[in-house]
Design a protein around this motif. Structure first.
Motif, short mmCIF file in Angstrom:
data_model
loop_
_atom_site.label_atom_id
_atom_site.label_comp_id
_atom_site.label_asym_id
_atom_site.label_seq_id
_atom_site.Cartn_x
_atom_site.Cartn_y
_atom_site.Cartn_z
N SER A 45 34.55 28.45 -3.80
CA SER A 45 33.52 27.57 -3.23
C SER A 45 32.18 28.30 -3.27
O SER A 45 32.13 29.52 -3.46
CB SER A 45 33.86 27.21 -1.78
OG SER A 45 33.73 28.36 -0.95
N LEU A 46 31.10 27.56 -3.07
CA LEU A 46 29.78 28.19 -3.03
C LEU A 46 29.70 29.22 -1.90
O LEU A 46 29.24 30.34 -2.12
CB LEU A 46 28.68 27.14 -2.85
CG LEU A 46 28.36 26.31 -4.08
CD1 LEU A 46 27.38 25.20 -3.72
CD2 LEU A 46 27.78 27.19 -5.19
N LEU A 47 30.16 28.85 -0.73
CA LEU A 47 30.11 29.78 0.40
C LEU A 47 31.02 30.98 0.17
O LEU A 47 30.70 32.10 0.56
CB LEU A 47 30.46 29.05 1.69
CG LEU A 47 29.96 29.66 2.98
CD1 LEU A 47 28.46 29.90 2.95
CD2 LEU A 47 30.32 28.76 4.15
N GLY A 48 32.14 30.77 -0.50
CA GLY A 48 33.02 31.87 -0.85
C GLY A 48 32.35 32.87 -1.79
O GLY A 48 32.56 34.07 -1.68
N LEU A 49 31.53 32.37 -2.71
CA LEU A 49 30.79 33.28 -3.60
C LEU A 49 29.81 34.13 -2.80
O LEU A 49 29.68 35.33 -3.04
CB LEU A 49 30.03 32.48 -4.66
CG LEU A 49 30.88 31.85 -5.74
CD1 LEU A 49 30.02 30.91 -6.60
CD2 LEU A 49 31.55 32.90 -6.60
N VAL A 50 29.13 33.53 -1.83
CA VAL A 50 28.18 34.27 -1.00
C VAL A 50 28.93 35.33 -0.19
O VAL A 50 28.50 36.48 -0.10
CB VAL A 50 27.39 33.32 -0.08
CG1 VAL A 50 26.48 34.10 0.87
CG2 VAL A 50 26.58 32.32 -0.90
N ASP A 81 41.79 38.95 -2.57
CA ASP A 81 40.85 37.85 -2.83
C ASP A 81 40.35 37.19 -1.56
O ASP A 81 39.70 36.14 -1.62
CB ASP A 81 41.50 36.81 -3.74
CG ASP A 81 41.78 37.35 -5.13
OD1 ASP A 81 40.96 38.16 -5.63
OD2 ASP A 81 42.81 36.99 -5.71
N ALA A 82 40.62 37.78 -0.41
CA ALA A 82 40.24 37.17 0.86
C ALA A 82 38.74 36.98 0.99
O ALA A 82 38.29 36.03 1.64
CB ALA A 82 40.75 38.01 2.02
N ASP A 83 37.95 37.86 0.35
CA ASP A 83 36.50 37.74 0.49
C ASP A 83 35.95 36.52 -0.26
O ASP A 83 34.79 36.17 -0.07
CB ASP A 83 35.79 39.02 0.08
CG ASP A 83 35.99 39.40 -1.37
OD1 ASP A 83 36.98 38.97 -1.98
OD2 ASP A 83 35.15 40.15 -1.89
N PHE A 84 36.74 35.87 -1.07
CA PHE A 84 36.31 34.63 -1.74
C PHE A 84 36.60 33.39 -0.91
O PHE A 84 36.07 32.33 -1.18
CB PHE A 84 37.02 34.47 -3.10
CG PHE A 84 36.43 35.29 -4.20
CD1 PHE A 84 35.24 34.93 -4.81
CD2 PHE A 84 37.08 36.43 -4.65
CE1 PHE A 84 34.70 35.67 -5.85
CE2 PHE A 84 36.55 37.19 -5.69
CZ PHE A 84 35.36 36.80 -6.28
#
Length: 160
Positions: A45-50, A81-84
């Motif tokens: 998601s966009l917020l996941g990229l941030v 991958d939790a930070d995504f």
């Protein structure tokens, strides 16, 4: 827009700042649900990229380059991958705010260093600040490409 006549340090830091700002422009005008909506089979998601880029900046500039023994910004529970992924309690204000604070902190770390300063990465490889800046430019630019596609898929917005 970066100064195309800048010296090496300014060229690198301006490029990184340009790509940081581009990422944030991809979020403009979107409400909470589209920002966190998974748009790929892996849940991107966009917020996941941030969130991912906040964690990446923190890792490279604060933990690796500055050598500060700090924990991750966001809990991972052993998931690489939790930070995504954006949790239900992680609002856009929280994630974007953390990204902005991390970028400011990274700017201060870079300003205090020299491009030829060498550090050892967790994998045991050596890297200088120049290489770390180049890596973060490519990392942020690459994810901006993902953000372009996600944003267009959400509402047709292109460019920026």
């Amino acid at each position: 827009m970066p100064n195309r006549l800048a010296d090496e340090r300014d060229a690198l830091t301006q490029q990184l700042d340009f790509h940081r700002a581009t990422l944030l422009r991809k979020l403009e005008g979107l409400e909470a649900e589209p920002l966190r909506r998974p748009m790929t089979p892996s849940g991107l998601s966009l917020l996941g990229l941030v969130k991912h880029l906040a964690e990446t900046e923190h890792g490279w500039f604060v933990k690796i380059y500055a050598g500060l023994a700090e924990s991750d910004l966001f809990p991972t529970d052993g998931d690489p991958d939790a930070d995504f992924r954006v949790g239900p309690d992680e609002t856009a204000d929280v994630v974007v705010g953390q990204y902005l604070r991390t970028c400011e902190r990274a700017r201060a770390v870079v300003a205090a260093g020299e491009l030829d300063d060498v550090v050892t990465t967790p994998s045991g490889a050596e890297a200088n600040l120049r290489a770390i800046l180049v890596h973060m430019i490519q990392e942020t630019a690459r994810h901006n490409g993902h953000a372009d596609i996600i944003r267009e898929s959400l509402d047709g917005t292109t460019g920026h």
